[in-house]
Motif scaffolding. Structure first.
Motif, PDB file in Angstrom:
ATOM      1  N   THR A  13       0.753  -0.994   0.124  1.00  0.00           N
ATOM      2  CA  THR A  13      -0.039  -0.078  -0.143  1.00  0.00           C
ATOM      3  C   THR A  13       1.022   1.256  -0.023  1.00  0.00           C
ATOM      4  OG1 THR A  13      -0.194  -0.109   2.282  1.00  0.00           O
ATOM      5  CG2 THR A  13      -1.942  -1.005   1.158  1.00  0.00           C
TER       6      THR A  13
ATOM      7  N   LEU B 274      -4.460  -6.025  -4.748  1.00  0.00           N
ATOM      8  CA  LEU B 274      -3.302  -6.193  -3.588  1.00  0.00           C
ATOM      9  C   LEU B 274      -3.508  -7.400  -2.709  1.00  0.00           C
ATOM     10  CD1 LEU B 274      -1.096  -3.956  -3.234  1.00  0.00           C
ATOM     11  CD2 LEU B 274      -2.259  -3.144  -1.297  1.00  0.00           C
TER      12      LEU B 274
ATOM     13  N   SER C 129       2.258   1.849  -3.544  1.00  0.00           N
ATOM     14  CA  SER C 129       1.268   2.165  -4.550  1.00  0.00           C
ATOM     15  C   SER C 129       1.008   3.432  -4.545  1.00  0.00           C
ATOM     16  CB  SER C 129       0.105   1.101  -4.372  1.00  0.00           C
ATOM     17  OG  SER C 129      -0.984   1.483  -5.497  1.00  0.00           O
TER      18      SER C 129
ATOM     19  N   TYR D  84      -3.485   3.108  -4.965  1.00  0.00           N
ATOM     20  CA  TYR D  84      -4.201   1.935  -4.269  1.00  0.00           C
ATOM     21  C   TYR D  84      -5.421   2.628  -3.700  1.00  0.00           C
ATOM     22  CZ  TYR D  84      -5.691  -0.901  -0.456  1.00  0.00           C
ATOM     23  OH  TYR D  84      -6.414  -1.555   0.633  1.00  0.00           O
TER      24      TYR D  84
END
Length: 286
Positions: free
Chosen positions: A238, A255, A241, A244
């Motif tokens: 996370t 994910l 990204s 996300y």
């Protein structure tokens, strides 16, 4: 824009416009083997422009813009116009990409399966990806790994590989016959030189791969390998990204699929030779 160039990197098309010819000439030279956007339509527009008309000629400073902008972004000198173009393309992806889950990562492929490497700046992921491409791996990307939320496949995004500081000499010595861009000294991230991906990476950039291994490399430590638990992997991804949250449920699904389906390991290494040998050993053990 007075000067323009359009190109496609993997599934993503860009149209780059500039107030100056030099950045566009550099892009055309280094991206000479890349195709045009699908149907001639770019996904993102990039602009390199002068904040004031007179800054085109007097102490020229390149502002970064396009479909998406960061108003607080500082301009770069014209001598770093290539870097400005690369940063602007990355900015469009980071702020505007909604089709794929983006991971700030390098990726290589072998036998249809992909190795994804992500970590903090300086971890050596770009260097490792470049060196592995010399050893029978296909370079799929340096800046972003593109995960399809529907299929789970990794799509290639083989942009120029951004090598920094000591990595420049390491990769240049290992790949003397490969094409490199000019040395950009004194950038906000130190010295930078761009490596043109091998021809096979460009030719195969429309071929996706199945993620098979996730590595978190760390340079400058004694050689070590440890498994990374699902909770830690999820948090790290996370953080890696850029979209996300914007993808919402699709991002969460993509994910969690990565976390559940592929093994994840953290590797420490004191030098690139050790790192490459470790990667090869771990891959054979899959």
């Amino acid at each position: 824009m007075r000067h323009q160039h359009a190109l496609r990197i993997g599934p993503i098309g860009f149209r780059i416009g500039s107030d100056w010819r030099a950045p566009i000439d550099s892009l055309r030279a280094l991206y000479a083997d890349y195709p045009s956007p699908h149907d001639g339509i770019a996904d993102f527009t990039v602009r390199l422009f002068a904040a004031r008309p007179w800054r085109r000629w007097l102490r020229p400073a390149v502002m970064i813009g396009g479909d998406y902008m960061l108003p607080e972004a500082a301009p770069l000198p014209l001598a770093q116009g290539l870097l400005a173009a690369e940063m602007a393309m990355n900015l469009q992806m980071a702020l505007g990409q909604r089709r794929y889950l983006l991971l700030h990562a390098s990726a290589v492929e072998r036998d249809g399966r992909a190795l994804i490497m992500t970590g903090e700046s300086g971890a050596g992921k770009s260097t490792l990806a470049a060196l592995l491409s010399r050893r029978g791996w296909r370079l799929m990307g340096d800046e972003f790994a593109l995960v399809d939320p529907v299929t789970g496949l990794l799509h290639a995004f083989p942009r120029l590989v951004s090598l920094k500081n000591a990595a420049i000499g390491v990769v240049a010595a290992a790949m003397p016959d490969q094409r490199f861009g000019p040395l950009l000294a004194g950038t906000p991230k130190g010295d930078i030189r761009h490596l043109v991906p091998p021809a096979d990476a460009i030719a195969a950039m429309d071929r996706p791969a199945t993620p098979a291994l996730l590595l978190f490399p760390r340079f400058g430590e004694a050689a070590a390998v440890r498994p990374v638990g699902p909770g830690e992997v999820f948090v790290r991804l996370t953080q890696a990204s850029t979209n996300y949250v914007a993808l919402g449920e699709r991002g969460f699904g993509a994910l969690t699929r990565l976390v559940a389906d592929i093994p994840a390991l953290a590797i420490d290494y004191p030098d690139t030779e050790t790192a490459v040998a470790t990667v090869e050993r771990l891959w054979r053990a899959l």
